[in-house]
Design an enzyme around this catalytic site. Structure first.
Site, PDB file in Angstrom:
ATOM      1  N   TYR A 142       5.214   0.301 -11.777  1.00 30.41           N
ATOM      2  CA  TYR A 142       4.390   1.199 -10.950  1.00 30.41           C
ATOM      3  C   TYR A 142       3.473   2.072 -11.826  1.00 30.41           C
ATOM      4  O   TYR A 142       2.293   2.269 -11.507  1.00 30.41           O
ATOM      5  CB  TYR A 142       5.340   2.052 -10.114  1.00 30.41           C
ATOM      6  N   LYS A 168      -0.493   2.143 -11.634  1.00 28.72           N
ATOM      7  CA  LYS A 168      -1.213   3.374 -11.288  1.00 28.72           C
ATOM      8  C   LYS A 168      -2.128   3.848 -12.415  1.00 28.72           C
ATOM      9  O   LYS A 168      -3.165   4.482 -12.162  1.00 28.72           O
ATOM     10  CB  LYS A 168      -0.214   4.464 -10.883  1.00 28.72           C
TER      11      LYS A 168
HETATM   12  P1  NAP Z   1       4.435   4.247   2.381  1.00 28.46           P
HETATM   13  O1  NAP Z   1       4.840   5.291   3.360  1.00 28.46           O
HETATM   14  O2  NAP Z   1       5.453   3.330   1.810  1.00 28.46           O
HETATM   15  O3  NAP Z   1       3.234   3.400   3.028  1.00 28.46           O
HETATM   16  C1  NAP Z   1       2.634   2.347   2.345  1.00 28.46           C
HETATM   17  C2  NAP Z   1       2.058   1.373   3.340  1.00 28.46           C
HETATM   18  O4  NAP Z   1       1.443   0.282   2.610  1.00 28.46           O
HETATM   19  C3  NAP Z   1       3.134   0.748   4.246  1.00 28.46           C
HETATM   20  O5  NAP Z   1       2.752   0.817   5.607  1.00 28.46           O
HETATM   21  C4  NAP Z   1       3.196  -0.684   3.739  1.00 28.46           C
HETATM   22  O6  NAP Z   1       3.544  -1.637   4.725  1.00 28.46           O
HETATM   23  C5  NAP Z   1       1.781  -0.914   3.273  1.00 28.46           C
HETATM   24  N1  NAP Z   1       1.694  -2.086   2.417  1.00 28.46           N
HETATM   25  C6  NAP Z   1       2.560  -2.491   1.463  1.00 28.46           C
HETATM   26  N2  NAP Z   1       2.179  -3.647   0.916  1.00 28.46           N
HETATM   27  C7  NAP Z   1       1.026  -4.008   1.539  1.00 28.46           C
HETATM   28  C8  NAP Z   1       0.159  -5.124   1.433  1.00 28.46           C
HETATM   29  N3  NAP Z   1       0.394  -6.108   0.553  1.00 28.46           N
HETATM   30  N4  NAP Z   1      -0.928  -5.181   2.243  1.00 28.46           N
HETATM   31  C9  NAP Z   1      -1.163  -4.210   3.150  1.00 28.46           C
HETATM   32  N5  NAP Z   1      -0.383  -3.121   3.287  1.00 28.46           N
HETATM   33  C10 NAP Z   1       0.711  -3.022   2.505  1.00 28.46           C
HETATM   34  O7  NAP Z   1       3.715   4.893   1.098  1.00 28.46           O
HETATM   35  P2  NAP Z   1       3.010   6.333   0.871  1.00 28.46           P
HETATM   36  O8  NAP Z   1       4.031   7.216   0.283  1.00 28.46           O
HETATM   37  O9  NAP Z   1       2.237   6.752   2.048  1.00 28.46           O
HETATM   38  O10 NAP Z   1       2.023   5.935  -0.325  1.00 28.46           O
HETATM   39  C11 NAP Z   1       0.673   5.554  -0.128  1.00 28.46           C
HETATM   40  C12 NAP Z   1       0.012   5.368  -1.482  1.00 28.46           C
HETATM   41  O11 NAP Z   1       0.118   6.568  -2.249  1.00 28.46           O
HETATM   42  C13 NAP Z   1       0.643   4.276  -2.329  1.00 28.46           C
HETATM   43  O12 NAP Z   1      -0.348   3.597  -3.074  1.00 28.46           O
HETATM   44  C14 NAP Z   1       1.547   5.049  -3.248  1.00 28.46           C
HETATM   45  O13 NAP Z   1       1.822   4.331  -4.431  1.00 28.46           O
HETATM   46  C15 NAP Z   1       0.731   6.300  -3.486  1.00 28.46           C
HETATM   47  N6  NAP Z   1       1.525   7.450  -3.912  1.00 28.46           N
HETATM   48  C16 NAP Z   1       2.534   7.957  -3.135  1.00 28.46           C
HETATM   49  C17 NAP Z   1       3.264   9.061  -3.598  1.00 28.46           C
HETATM   50  C18 NAP Z   1       4.386   9.679  -2.794  1.00 28.46           C
HETATM   51  O14 NAP Z   1       5.034  10.595  -3.311  1.00 28.46           O
HETATM   52  N7  NAP Z   1       4.663   9.254  -1.585  1.00 28.46           N
HETATM   53  C19 NAP Z   1       2.964   9.625  -4.841  1.00 28.46           C
HETATM   54  C20 NAP Z   1       1.940   9.078  -5.596  1.00 28.46           C
HETATM   55  C21 NAP Z   1       1.214   7.999  -5.136  1.00 28.46           C
HETATM   56  P3  NAP Z   1       5.075  -2.110   4.921  1.00 28.46           P
HETATM   57  O15 NAP Z   1       5.768  -0.949   5.516  1.00 28.46           O
HETATM   58  O16 NAP Z   1       4.956  -3.270   5.869  1.00 28.46           O
HETATM   59  O17 NAP Z   1       5.573  -2.478   3.561  1.00 28.46           O
END
Ligand code: NAP
Length: 249
Positions: A150, A154
């Site tokens: 990851y 990133k």
């Molecule tokens: P999340 O709640 O897990 O949501 C991610 C979404 O992406 C899910 O609906 C997932 O679908 C979808 N997804 C996964 N693989 C995919 C694919 N191949 N094609 C299309 N959609 C896909 O994540 P989040 O926490 O909102 O994070 C959103 C972004 O912010 C990510 O890039 C994450 O790495 C980044 N981020 C998050 C955090 C944090 O603390 N939460 C911190 C830093 C960065 P499924 O449910 O069907 O898998």
């Protein structure tokens, strides 16, 4: 003229909040996620608030799926000129336990996904001589135990963003990255589950380490995305904005 935005991974979490925010900002929004049916709630919330949105099921890591999805958006909402590459997964493990599948899956969704989506959308941005690309990086880009895959993805998003900024700037297209710290979503919830820690304790522990003494929310990230997609941000490109309640988290 209503502009069209695509937000990937917008069924929930940060993507859903960003889709809602961009709609409030006046964009028609394609709510894209793996499972089209899972996008229904985000779409309904936008339509209920008076906005325009469609659900698009697509796998960002698959070139044919991406091409089909972008073609549908062009037909049903209009040529997309804003793209938020937000879809993401985690497959955390210490290096010695990390499988090749763990590595490939994470790199595929984040990096290959952002590449394929950006390549498909830039055609419409260049034609419009205007565009905004926002890529989701993470504080994990600075290194994080258990996240070699990851962190690499990133950090890669940052180099990818800067290169898009250089290549596409002449067409009125900006590219920027947001690097969130700890945000309360299903992603952080699943990390707590994997570690066997109650989510409330996990959030409280994280908040205590963050200078502003709280965890982030999806709306914190949506606000940053809104700025990067705005008309006023046209001279801001190739930047990485850490949205983490401090310089890092
Ligand atoms: P999340 O709640 O897990 O949501 C991610 C979404 O992406 C899910 O609906 C997932 O679908 C979808 N997804 C996964 N693989 C995919 C694919 N191949 N094609 C299309 N959609 C896909 O994540 P989040 O926490 O909102 O994070 C959103 C972004 O912010 C990510 O890039 C994450 O790495 C980044 N981020 C998050 C955090 C944090 O603390 N939460 C911190 C830093 C960065 P499924 O449910 O069907 O898998």
């Amino acid at each position: 003229m209503t502009r069209t935005a695509i937000v990937t991974g917008a069924a929930r979490g940060i993507g859903a909040a960003t889709a809602q925010r961009l709609s409030a900002d006046g964009f028609a929004v394609a709510v894209l996620d793996l499972d089209e049916a899972a996008c229904a709630a985000t779409v309904a919330s936008i339509v209920d608030a008076g906005g325009r949105a469609i659900a698009v099921g697509a796998n960002v890591a698959d070139a044919a799926s991406v091409e089909r999805a972008v073609a549908r958006v062009v037909d049903e909402l209009g040529a997309p000129t804003v793209l938020v590459n937000n879809a993401g997964i985690i497959r955390d493990n210490l290096l010695f336990k990390m499988t090749e599948d763990d590595w490939d899956a994470v790199l595929a969704v984040h990096l290959r996904g952002a590449f394929l989506m950006s390549r498909a959308v830039q055609e419409h941005q260049v034609a419009a001589r205007w565009g905004r690309i926002v890529n989701l990086s993470s504080t994990s880009a600075l290194g994080n135990r258990g996240q070699a895959n990851y962190a690499a993805a990133k950090a890669g998003m940052q180099g990818f963003t800067k290169t898009l900024a250089i290549e596409l700037g002449r067409y009125g297209v900006t590219a920027n990255a947001i690097a969130p710290g700890f945000i309360v979503t299903d992603m952080t919830r699943s990390t707590a589950e994997r570690m066997g820690v109650p989510f409330e304790d996990f959030v409280a522990h994280a908040a205590a380490e963050i200078p502003v003494q709280r965890a982030g929310t999806p709306d914190d990230i949506a606000a940053a995305a809104s700025f990067f997609c705005s008309e006023e941000a046209g001279f801001v490109s190739g930047q990485v904005l850490y949205v983490a309640g401090g310089p890092r988290a």
